[in-house]
Design a protein around this motif. Structure first.
Motif: not given
Length: 426
Positions: A387-398
């Protein structure tokens, strides 16, 4: 706008800095500036007749909004362009040396490389000039081996290219080191400027090298173009390695313009920091101010004279500290400017606030390219349903893992959480 809103930010909080060399991006920023001026004119004056005739107002607004949308050419890309100004990828010597490097991977030379414990010269990527330098350096470091190899295999003969190889490796080594320095996680504008100057100084030492002299000239000319942005100049002005007592980096007129831009940035920060509490406090003091005005009017009627304008002590202190930067001692080239401004957080709070903005501005697109690479690893063919939100959260952490050590301890009151978990009944 949706992204800003999701983080509780407004456009007023954005210091816009485009770091790009693309012709489309250069044109986009230029058009956005024109649109901003035209929009301001329409908002200030709805009269079409005045709109068409007010050239003076247009000129003044262009000056005001000239640096609201900033564009700086990517330092890493500009450095590559400087290299290609001297030796292009289509250079005959580069082509022939590259072909020999490719031939070395042939299986019939494997025994020779293995017997002499030699390394294969790497072939380079079309988008990175540094690969050419690495390939040529590999040949030069193993010159004796390749000369012996050419005696047995004539197709690997480099005798007509050794002079070029030696000149190239010597001239471009400082630039290659500078290019590597620009690939850090964050390189501020002034840090990049220092690295570029050091590269120029190193290249200048090889005055007998024909490639070095051409490279020296193009590095100088490219750097002068990069300095045209006021945001770039502001970074240099706030850096004690470059702006110090008797420094000739800026003339008097340039300093006035830079000081004005720094002041405007600080004023903008002040406007953002004005809260409703400040408005409320001003309302409660209005009655006492009116009383003072009445008393002052009465005394003025008796004795004449006029009330002196109230001096903004904060504004005066800011201007004094801003101009005082010109008379500070010079610091060494490896001086940590960020720590310098952290130490001045209490003594120079206004300049510290501006420095926070200025030194957060990147000098290249390296961080963006690194983010693209990280995205490609996360959004792989096996994970296309994220999902878009999940992808955004993963990228923020990474992309922000280096900040976690500072952020995590203040996200929660860990002692309270631990206590509540311990006392919770099973």
């Amino acid at each position: 706008m949706n992204t800003l809103t999701s983080y509780g930010m407004t456009l007023d909080q954005v210091f816009s800095m485009v770091v790009d060399n693309g012709a489309n991006m250069l044109a986009a920023v230029r058009k956005l500036k024109e649109e901003l001026v035209m929009l301001s004119l329409r908002e200030d004056d709805d009269s079409e007749e005045n709109f068409e005739s007010n050239d003076t107002l247009t000129a003044s607004l262009c000056e005001v909004f000239r640096e609201r949308l900033n564009l700086i050419r990517c330092a890493a890309h500009t450095l590559q362009l400087a290299v290609l100004d001297v030796v292009n990828k289509s250079n005959d010597s580069i082509k022939e040396i590259t072909e020999i490097a490719k031939k070395c991977n042939n299986v019939k030379y494997t025994t020779n490389f293995g017997h002499h414990n030699a390394t294969y010269p790497p072939t380079w990527c079309q988008t990175r000039w540094g690969g050419i330098y690495v390939m040529i350096s590999s040949f030069l470091k193993q010159k004796q081996f390749f000369e012996q190899l050419a005696e047995q295999f004539a197709e690997l003969d480099l005798s007509s290219h050794w002079e070029f190889i030696e000149s190239y490796a010597e001239a471009f080594k400082p630039v290659y080191i500078c290019s590597k320095n620009l690939q850090g996680s964050h390189v501020s504008l002034s840090d990049f400027y220092i690295a570029w100057l050091i590269a120029i100084g190193e290249v200048r030492r090889f005055h007998k090298n024909p490639l070095a002299m051409k490279l020296y000239e193009t590095l100088q000319s490219r750097l002068s173009k990069l300095r045209l942005s006021q945001a770039f100049r502001m970074a240099l002005y706030l850096d004690p390695r470059l702006n110090f007592v008797n420094s000739a980096i800026f003339n008097g007129k340039e300093k006035e313009l830079i000081q004005g831009f720094i002041t405007e940035t600080w004023n903008h920060i002040c406007r953002l920091n004005n809260t409703d509490d400040n408005a409320a406090s001003s309302t409660t003091t209005s009655s006492s101010s009116d009383a003072m005005d009445a008393n002052d009017g009465y005394i003025t009627e008796l004795f004449g004279g006029s009330i002196a304008a109230e001096i903004d002590t904060n504004q005066s202190a800011f201007k004094l500290q801003l101009k005082a930067l010109d008379i500070e001692p010079r610091q060494k080239h490896n001086f940590d400017v960020w720590k310098h401004w952290i130490k001045r957080k209490s003594s120079h709070p206004e300049l510290y606030a501006v420095a926070n903005v200025v030194f957060a501005t990147p000098s290249s697109q390296v961080s963006v390219e690194r983010a693209f690479s990280a995205l490609a690893l996360v959004l792989s063919n096996q994970r296309t349903c994220l999902k878009e939100e999940t992808l955004a959260n993963i990228m923020i952490i990474k992309l922000n893992k280096d900040a976690f050590d500072q952020i995590l301890p203040i996200l929660y009151k860990w002692k309270d959480v631990a206590t509540s978990v311990a006392t919770e009944p099973l």
